[in-house]
Design an enzyme around this catalytic site. Structure first.
Site, PDB file in Angstrom:
ATOM      1  CD  GLN A  10      -3.209   0.425   2.138  1.00 56.59           C
ATOM      2  OE1 GLN A  10      -3.224  -0.690   2.628  1.00 56.59           O
ATOM      3  NE2 GLN A  10      -4.099   1.343   2.467  1.00 56.59           N
ATOM      4  CB  SER A  90       2.603  -4.064   3.974  1.00 58.59           C
ATOM      5  OG  SER A  90       1.396  -3.811   4.647  1.00 58.59           O
ATOM      6  CG  HIS A 199       1.902  -3.298   9.433  1.00 61.15           C
ATOM      7  ND1 HIS A 199       1.693  -4.624   9.167  1.00 61.15           N
ATOM      8  CD2 HIS A 199       1.850  -2.665   8.242  1.00 61.15           C
ATOM      9  CE1 HIS A 199       1.536  -4.789   7.859  1.00 61.15           C
ATOM     10  NE2 HIS A 199       1.614  -3.620   7.277  1.00 61.15           N
ATOM     11  CD  GLN A 248       1.335  -8.361   6.593  1.00 57.97           C
ATOM     12  OE1 GLN A 248       0.155  -8.029   6.454  1.00 57.97           O
ATOM     13  NE2 GLN A 248       2.164  -8.508   5.584  1.00 57.97           N
TER      14      GLN A 248
END
Length: 306
Positions: A10, A90, A199, A248
Site C-alpha cells: 500500500q 505488507s 501494523h 501481520q
C-alpha cells in the site's frame, strides 16, 4: 537464472496502474474479471477511471494493488521469467503467497478484500490514528527515544531501511513521538495521509475479525522460497504462513531483516512486480551487487525477457 520476485504494498498505487498490461495481455484481462468477481468490485473501473480519493480507501487499495501485483507476475511468467522465490511488503505479501502456491488467486483476492474492509473499519474505530515516516535515524535509536519519552501509544510499524522507518500510533502518541525522534537526531518526521495506524496494536479489531475469517481457509506449504514480514525470515509451512497472515495486521513489517534473509539465499536476479520502484530503492541499503529490476510495466517486463 535464480529469480526472486518482490511485490510492493500500500502506497505504491496510482490511477492507471497496470493499464498497459491489461491492454497488452488477454490473460491479465481475464485476471481482472476473476478478481472483480471475487471482490465484488469493478476493479478495471476503479483502477483505470476511478478517482485517487476512491483508490486510496484501504478497502479498495488493497484488493486493487494485490491484483496489479499479481498481473505483473503473470506477465513475467508469460515472458518466460519464472520465479523461484517470492516476498512482499505488507499487502504485497498476499501476491507473494499466490506466487508461491500458498493461496489460489481468487481466494487471495477474496481474503484481501475482507482484510481491507476490516482495516478500514479499525481505522475508523480508533478515534484518531495515523502513521509517521522517520528519516535519518536508526530503528534502535527510534525505539530508545520512544522508551525514554515514556510513549506507549506509538510504535515502529515498518522497519524499511537503516535510515527510514515508519511509526504507527494515536494522533497524540505520534505528536509526542515526532518530537522525541527529532530531539534524538532524526532529519525529518513526516505525518502520512493514511486511514489508520497499520501494523500496530490499534488494528486489533481487524486482527480479531480476520483471524476468524481464516479459520477454515487452507494455506498450502509454499512451492517456492517464501519470506515473512512478521518473522523477517523464510517460512516453509503453510500453517505458519496462515498464522502470520493474521498476525501481520498488528505486527511491524521487518523489511530490513527480510532483505537480509533474501540476500543470504543468493539470488541471481530480483525483480519488483507491481507499480513503482519503492522496494528497489529500499534494497540499495543492503549494498548488494544484485539490483532490484522494475517489472511493473509491459516495457520493463519486455526488457527483462530479452
Amino acid at each position: 537464472m535464480k529469480t526472486c520476485i518482490l511485490f510492493p504494498g500500500q502506497g505504491a498505487q496510482s490511477i492507471g496502474m497496470g493499464k498497459d498490461l491489461y491492454d497488452g495481455f488477454a490473460s491479465v484481462r481475464k485476471l481482472f474479471e476473476e478478481a472483480s468477481d471475487a471482490s465484488k468490485i469493478d476493479l478495471a473501473a476503479l483502477i483505470f477511471s476511478g478517482t485517487e480519493e476512491d483508490l486510496k480507501q484501504t478497502r479498495n487499495t488493497q484488493v486493487a494493488l494485490a491484483l496489479v501485483d499479481s498481473a505483473a507476475a503473470l506477465c513475467l511468467r508469460e515472458r518466460g521469467i519464472a520465479a523461484d522465490g517470492a516476498a512482499g511488503f505488507s499487502l504485497g505479501e498476499w501476491a507473494a503467497m499466490t506466487e508461491a502456491g500458498v493461496v489460489p488467486f481468487s481466494e487471495m483476492i477474496r481474503l484481501v478484500a475482507e482484510r481491507g474492509a476490516l482495516m478500514d473499519e479499525a481505522g475508523r474505530r480508533s478515534g484518531g490514528s495515523s502513521m509517521t515516516a522517520v528519516l535519518g535515524l536508526e530503528p534502535s535509536a527510534i525505539e530508545a527515544a520512544l522508551k525514554s519519552a515514556g510513549i506507549d501509544d506509538a510504535w515502529i510499524a515498518n522497519y524499511n531501511a537503516p535510515g527510514q522507518s515508519v511509526l504507527s500510533g494515536t494522533e497524540l502518541g505520534l505528536s509526542k513521538a515526532e518530537d522525541a525522534v527529532k530531539a534524538a537526531g532524526a532529519k525529518r518526521a513526516i505525518r502520512l495521509k493514511v486511514s489508520g495506524a497499520f501494523h500496530s496494536p490499534i488494528m486489533r479489531y481487524a486482527y480479531d475479525g480476520f483471524r476468524e475469517i481464516l479459520t477454515d481457509v487452507v494455506f498450502a506449504d509454499p512451492s517456492k522460497a517464501f519470506y515473512s514480514n512478521v518473522s523477517g525470515g523464510r517460512v516453509s509451512s503453510g500453517a505458519e504462513i496462515k498464522q502470520l497472515a493474521a498476525q501481520q495486521i498488528i505486527s511491524p513489517v521487518r523489511w530490513i531483516d527480510e532483505e537480509k534473509a533474501i540476500l543470504a539465499d543468493g539470488w541471481d536476479r530480483i525483480v519488483e512486480a507491481g507499480p513503482g520502484s519503492v522496494l528497489a530503492g529500499l534494497w540499495k541499503s543492503t549494498g548488494s551487487p544484485v539490483i532490484v529490476s522494475p517489472a511493473g510495466t509491459a516495457e520493463h517486463i519486455a526488457a527483462l525477457a530479452v
